[in-house]
Structure formats: C-alpha cells, structure tokens
Enzyme design. Structure first.
Site, PDB file in Angstrom:
ATOM      1  N   GLU A 161     -31.590 133.211  12.027  1.00 47.61           N
ATOM      2  CA  GLU A 161     -32.037 134.402  11.868  1.00 47.61           C
ATOM      3  C   GLU A 161     -31.387 135.098  12.910  1.00 47.61           C
ATOM      4  OE1 GLU A 161     -36.620 134.157   9.522  1.00 47.61           O
ATOM      5  OE2 GLU A 161     -36.334 134.022  12.004  1.00 47.61           O
ATOM      6  N   GLU A 356     -35.712 130.220   4.134  1.00 39.70           N
ATOM      7  CA  GLU A 356     -37.035 130.401   4.431  1.00 39.70           C
ATOM      8  C   GLU A 356     -37.677 131.161   3.511  1.00 39.70           C
ATOM      9  OE1 GLU A 356     -37.983 131.019   8.451  1.00 39.70           O
ATOM     10  OE2 GLU A 356     -36.174 130.150   9.432  1.00 39.70           O
TER      11      GLU A 356
END
Length: 457
Positions: A161, A356
């Site tokens: 991320e 995710e």
C-alpha cells in the site's frame, strides 16, 4: 457472463509480523514492531498466530480451501538482523521452506519485500527511509532476496500500500523531523525516497530475472461528495488524484504528474531529487496491486491549507447513511470496488490484481466450535459480483481476487479481536489459548467459490 480465465488467482494476503511469531528465534533481529507493547506492558507481536512453527499445516489448510495464490511479506530483520550487514542463513532457510511448501501444494507465492516493518537499527540509527542510506540498504536487501528466492518466486511487490507513505511517516521508520523542516516537507521527502527504493528494487529484480512480474500497490477507497455542489465534487476529485492516482501515475508513467508538482511547489514541500532520481523513476511496473475495504464520503475542504493533503481529507470525512458498517465502523461498499477497478484500468491500461479485501468482525467460538459468519459470506459475495461486472462489462483486466487474509491474525495495530479470516485462530489479545485452527462457515462458501473458479458465488 463469461467464465473467468482458468489461470485466475484465488488467494490470501498476510504479513510476517502479524502471523509468524518466533520473534526471537533462529537469529532474527529486532524489527520496529517488536517494540510495540500492550497497555499492560506485554508485547503485541511475539507470538503472532505461530505460523513460523505451523506453516505446514496452515498451507495444507490453504490447499483444502482451494487457494492457488499466497502473498506474504518477508521479515527483513529475520533475513538481515541489522538491515545492513550479515545475512541470517536460518531466516533464508525458513522462507525457502515456506516457498517450497506452497509450491508443493500448488500455491503460487508472491513476496512483499516491505510491509511497514524494517529492522530496528535502521530506524534508530538513520531515521528510517528519510535517509538515503536506508534506501540503499533496501536495494541490497532486495538483491539478497531475489538471489535466494527468485528462481521459484515470479510475483513481487516492493512496498505494501505504497500510497500510505504519503499519509504519515511512522510506517517508514521515519519519526524525527529535522530542525527547520516542515512536517509536510519531511513527509513527502520520505515518500519520494520510498518511490526511489521501489524503483531500485525493480531494477535489481529485473537484473536477475527479467521474467519476474512486479507491481506497485495502491490502497484504494472511494471519495463520494456529501452534497451536490461543484465545489464538493472538485474536492473529491482532487482527493482521489492526490491519494491514489499520484502513485498510480508514477508506477506506470515513470515520472511525477504535473498536478503533484504544482501542489508540492505551491505548498513549499517539493521533495529533493538527487542526481539519477529521474532516470530511476522510469522503472515502471508490470501490473498494479490494489487493496479495497471501504469508501469515504467527504464534505468540502480546502487543499490550500498549510497541512498535508491527507490531513485535510481526514477532517472532512462524514458518515454515509446509505451504507452498512462493520464492527469497526468501516462502510461496506461493494459497488466501490467496481468503480475503483474500472477507473484504474481506464487510466493506466495495466493488469490489476486485488491483493486485499475483507470483512472485519468481533468473533469467538460457539459451544460447538463454530462461527456462523454469514456477514462475511455476504461481503465477499457482493464484492465478487462487482468484480465480475468490472471484468465482463467494463473490460477490466483483473487476474485475481486475494483476500485479507485466509486466517485470523493480529491486526496492524496488534488487535486479535479484529478478525477477517475464513479460519478462526484460537487466541485472544491476552490469552494465547492453544492457537488451534477452526473452519468458519465462510470456509465452505469460499471453497465453493474457489473450486468453481468463481462460477458458484
């Protein structure tokens, strides 16, 4: 709708520090997360869910579930205890064993080189990724890993991320703002240094394996305007550009977008580029990885404020009464997944991998050792429907649905109450219990999805 490709990936994502445990075994050094304590002074991460000792049985359960893909992060301090010098061969051996076990069960491994966790000495001695010395150390760490694992691992991610590093600096091990420097300047310099580390890692991986597939990862949300004014819509559009598309642009175009250059210069926080940085940024990715959990609704803010852009966004978040929420107040928005996938693919025309997605809930075993998590089944069903719409109706090249995570594990703040898995792990924050694994109701549902390649959702 047409069938998904036969080679579509179904899998799970985890980190080392949330799962492995064995914090002081087999030559591992201290990492940043090893210092995190609970209010009672007990360590948060020492035991994880004991994957370090149970990986064989856990991987067997993954195969039973129907996974064909597993993304995990490496603990840098397990491989290189101080982050700079000696290699811990026991750490290399452990990850070799995990990779071989995955492959033996028909599961494709993907490595995340850094998931918010660096060896403690790199934080304490150099202020984390604010220092170019740590950038160079990460490049050397990448070389160690690709030489050790690259013959079997073909999917790689540099940083988890990565756009989160433009929100705050503690995940980068950078906590000391130099005297005379604004926090905004510090923040965006750290983010720049991580972009350079990312590109150096790509260069290093391709030096050894030009067939490797490397991604940049973006944590995605949606920004919906709270009212119908043009100003509110403009604020949401800029929020998306700054928060998501900045990194997407660099990952795919190999340079900073003009809107970010203008933003940084107007706010006197343009990162310093060293000689060679512009050339390094040209090392672009093969695909984009994304995480998606929720959406946000925003009132109208002002990006002219003298504070980091994400701070401005956060103070303008309001509750969207049209959406349900999880136990942790996260708004559930399956349509937002399609929105994001279609937006990203239209902009960059690179393959996408959902890395995710999941539903957090407070859970414990019933008397019969069951958990009837119909809420989690509904969450994944609804998101899979929207993913398939993005693929079939919008033409998005999305080649996998990887959830967070197949097993319950400690959250990123060390909270075992916040459970996502299809497999219950029998421990709490304060009691390790026996750490046995129990299949939730969602296990059978997801197994059906995986085994049918998404036909039975």
């Amino acid at each position: 709708m047409n069938k998904l490709p036969d080679n579509f990936f179904w899998g799970g994502s985890v980190t080392s520090f949330q799962t492995e445990g064995a914090a002081y075994e087999d030559g591992k050094g201290l990492s940043m997360y090893d210092l995190h304590k609970r209010e009672n002074g007990e360590p948060k991460w020492d035991h994880g869910i004991d994957f370090y000792h149970r990986y064989k049985e856990d991987i067997a359960m993954m195969e039973e579930l129907g996974l064909n893909f597993y993304r995990f992060s490496l603990c840098w301090a397990r491989i290189q205890p101080d982050g700079e010098t000696k290699i811990n061969e026991k750490g290399i051996a452990y990850y070799n064993n995990v990779i071989d076990e995955l492959l033996a069960h028909g599961i494709t491994p993907m490595i995340t080189l850094d998931h918010y966790d660096i060896p403690l000495p790199l934080k304490e001695k150099y202020n984390g990724f604010f220092s170019r010395r740590v950038v160079n150390a990460f490049e050397k760490f990448t070389e160690i890993c690709v030489k050790a694992f690259g013959d079997r691992v073909k999917y790689w991610m540099t940083f988890n991320e990565q756009n989160d590093y433009a929100k705050e600096t503690t995940k980068a091990g950078a906590t000391v703002v130099p005297v005379g420097m604004s926090y905004s300047k510090f923040l965006y310099q750290v983010n720049h240094n991580i972009l350079i580390a990312h590109c150096k890692a790509i260069k290093m991986i391709r030096k050894y394996y030009d067939d490797a597939k490397i991604c940049g990862m973006i944590a995605l949300t949606n920004f919906y305007p709270n009212d119908k004014t043009p100003e509110n819509s403009m604020f949401c559009m800029l929020a998306d550009l700054y928060t998501h598309q900045f990194h997407g642009y660099v990952f795919t175009k190999g340079r900073y977008p003009e809107y970010m250059i203008r933003y940084f210069k107007n706010h006197h926080c343009m990162p310093e580029f060293e000689e060679g940085d512009e050339e390094l940024l040209k090392y672009t990715v093969d695909f984009l990885g994304v995480s998606y959990y929720r959406s946000y609704t925003l009132t109208t803010g002002d990006f002219e404020e003298d504070k980091p852009f994400y701070d401005v966004i956060e103070k303008n978040i309001v509750r969207n009464e049209n959406l349900d929420i999880t136990n942790w107040g996260w708004e559930v928005d399956p349509v937002g997944l399609r929105n994001n996938l279609t937006n990203l693919y239209t902009r960059y025309e690179l393959p996408l991998l959902i890395l995710e997605n999941g539903y957090n809930h407070l859970e414990d075993l019933c008397d019969n050792n069951e958990i009837n998590d119909d809420y989690r089944i509904k969450f994944h069903h609804d998101h899979l429907v929207e993913m398939k719409k993005a693929i079939e109706l919008d033409g998005v090249d999305c080649f996998g649905y990887i959830t967070w995570g197949p097993f319950d594990m400690l959250s990123s703040s060390g909270d075992m109450n916040k459970r996502y898995g299809f497999i219950f792990v029998n421990r709490t924050n304060d009691d390790l219990r026996d750490m046995k694994r129990f299949k939730k109701k969602s296990f059978a549902y997801m197994k059906k999805v995986y085994k049918s390649n998404g036909e039975e959702i």
